[in-house]
Motif scaffolding. Structure first.
Motif, PDB file in Angstrom:
ATOM      1  N   LEU A  46      -2.267   0.188   0.631  1.00  0.00           N
ATOM      2  CA  LEU A  46      -2.206  -0.891   1.617  1.00  0.00           C
ATOM      3  C   LEU A  46      -2.145  -2.260   0.932  1.00  0.00           C
ATOM      4  CD1 LEU A  46      -4.806   0.537   4.145  1.00  0.00           C
ATOM      5  CD2 LEU A  46      -2.410   0.139   4.634  1.00  0.00           C
ATOM      6  N   SER A 121      -6.034  -4.646   5.157  1.00  0.00           N
ATOM      7  CA  SER A 121      -5.683  -3.925   6.376  1.00  0.00           C
ATOM      8  C   SER A 121      -6.425  -4.504   7.569  1.00  0.00           C
ATOM      9  CB  SER A 121      -6.039  -2.453   6.175  1.00  0.00           C
ATOM     10  OG  SER A 121      -6.250  -1.825   7.399  1.00  0.00           O
TER      11      SER A 121
ATOM     12  N   LEU B  26       0.652   3.631   8.168  1.00  0.00           N
ATOM     13  CA  LEU B  26       0.207   2.583   7.238  1.00  0.00           C
ATOM     14  C   LEU B  26       0.713   1.211   7.685  1.00  0.00           C
ATOM     15  CD1 LEU B  26       0.636   4.364   3.776  1.00  0.00           C
ATOM     16  CD2 LEU B  26      -1.447   4.065   5.100  1.00  0.00           C
ATOM     17  N   LEU B  30      -1.359  -2.920   8.592  1.00  0.00           N
ATOM     18  CA  LEU B  30      -1.195  -4.183   7.863  1.00  0.00           C
ATOM     19  C   LEU B  30      -1.514  -5.370   8.766  1.00  0.00           C
ATOM     20  CD1 LEU B  30       2.066  -3.435   5.866  1.00  0.00           C
ATOM     21  CD2 LEU B  30      -0.288  -3.123   5.160  1.00  0.00           C
TER      22      LEU B  30
END
Lengths: 284, 171
Positions: A46, A121, B26, B30
């Motif tokens: 990430l 994240s 994923l 973010l």
């Protein structure tokens, strides 16, 4: 036969998911450890994936800064002049304050910056407000520490892995932060409500707030150090008192994890000192 | 969307549906630094599960869907098992009906997806409200569903390209 197998496996996974949903909500150490270990694995991925977004965000911010630099320069010069005068006055007050605290033996709060971390994240959910950062127990981070940035408070650590931690944002419905009114020192609690504008609760009876009032951390609860910027009152209505946070929680790049403790200087009285020394010697 | 006849799958590339869905999971984690998206990001993983369960159900088994949903729960900080449960239910529904979807146009699939997404959004709102023991803002879940519906053609375009990598001409 194939259909039966599919039905069986679907049923198994539905029961498993339901069991996790029911028993995982208790946040037992096993569940916490499982979560943090999986997060540890994915945080490097990430971190790499979020770089382009950070670069784009940086470019946009730089362009915005350049656009306002001339108009801002003028006002900053004027502000600088008044701040210089205020600085002289405040340094005199600080010396006085220090001297009086020493006389009264008032406990000094010690703020330790444990680590600086990158936000990699975001939950991006309307119901759960948290972010993942790339620092964990390996960097000295523990559960329940305050997370701040240059603008103000961000949240606190709730789940810590070896190299990653989850930060519960101040806007989350489970977040409660002791705060105070900057001008009057009235103590209240900042309650997250899953909206960008958390609410103030437990305003003492008879006390009144106004739109624009500044809110700071009170230091109660020993998680957040006192006098950190929290935000500003933006609405007082039937739904309560709403606060616009100083930190932009939707635009976090780097944060600091801080520890806070009260240190009291030991009372120096000869009658209490001597027995301690003798007992140490006898132990030797 | 349909019509890749005369083509067969290549073994190693069979993990592409999993990889592409994982990438979308994923992508959902973010931080986009936009206040609107911060509150309601589209359910990209739902789109991927829906798509693969129609066109390659054998490559998107229930166990894989469960793992992807669980991963989303862990990385997103939500209740453990919520996304896993909902995505498994979507997988079950779509796999049962996939033969009917395959015969239809893209528009039909999109229309069914609208219903699936709205029910999905409603279910997340119910579970979140029960989990947090307080009624949550329903319109946030609705907005999230609408964004997912709006972005569906774009995500499908990407997944279609991934699907083209799965097949090779029969010689």
């Amino acid at each position: 036969m194939k259909e039966l197998r599919h039905r069986f496996s679907s049923g198994f996974f539905i029961i498993l998911a339901l069991a996790l949903l029911i028993f995982g909500s208790s946040n037992t150490p096993v569940v916490d450890k499982f979560r943090s270990e999986i997060s540890d694995i994915f945080v490097p991925v990430l971190a790499v994936a979020s770089w382009p977004l950070e670069v784009v965000g940086g470019v946009i911010e730089w362009t915005r800064q350049v656009a306002i630099v001339f108009s801002e320069n003028k006002s900053l010069r004027a502000e600088n002049e008044s701040l210089k005068q205020a600085q002289t006055k405040s340094s005199q007050l600080a010396i006085d304050n220090q001297r009086l605290k020493k006389l009264l033996n008032v406990g000094e709060g010690k703020v330790n910056t444990i680590a600086a971390a990158r936000v990699v994240s975001d939950s991006d959910s309307p119901f759960f407000k948290s972010v993942l950062i790339n620092r964990g127990t390996g960097d000295g981070v523990k559960k329940g520490l305050a997370v701040i940035n240059e603008d103000g408070i961000v949240g606190r650590t709730i789940n810590v892995g070896t190299s990653s931690s989850r930060v519960l944002l101040a806007t989350d419905i489970n977040s409660r932060i002791p705060v105070k009114l900057a001008s009057g020192g009235i103590n209240m609690i900042l309650e997250g409500n899953n909206s960008p504008y958390p609410k103030l609760a437990f305003l003492p009876f008879g006390e009144k707030l106004a739109v624009g009032n500044l809110i700071l951390t009170s230091g109660y609860g020993m998680v957040f150090p006192p006098d950190l910027p929290v935000g500003q009152v933006v609405e007082i209505g039937a739904e309560g008192i709403r606060i616009k946070l100083s930190a932009k929680l939707y635009n976090l790049n780097y944060v600091s994890i801080v520890g806070y403790e009260i240190i009291r200087s030991p009372v120096s009285s000869p009658s209490t000192k001597e027995p301690d020394n003798s007992s140490r010697e006898s132990n030797k | 969307m349909i019509g890749l006849d005369g083509k067969s799958e290549i073994g190693f590339r069979g993990i592409l549906p999993f990889i592409s869905t994982l990438a979308l999971v994923l992508l959902m984690q973010l931080q986009y630094k936009i206040t609107f998206l911060d509150n309601m990001f589209p359910f990209l993983s739902l789109t991927a599960v829906y798509y693969w369960c129609i066109f390659k159900p054998q490559l998107m088994p229930v166990s894989v869907v469960f793992v992807l949903g669980l991963l989303q729960d862990i990385l997103g900080g939500g209740p453990l098992g919520m996304m896993a449960l909902l995505l498994v239910l979507v997988q079950m529904f779509v796999v049962r009906q996939s033969s009917r979807f395959l015969e239809r146009e893209f528009l039909f699939n999109w229309l069914v997806f609208i219903i699936v997404t709205l029910v999905f959004g409603l279910a997340t709102w119910i579970i979140a409200s029960v989990y947090l023991k307080e009624s949550q803002n329903f319109w946030d879940a609705f907005g999230q569903s609408m964004l997912t519906i709006a972005i569906f053609p774009v995500v499908v375009l990407g997944l279609r390209w991934v699907r083209s990598l799965l097949v090779t001409e029969n010689r």
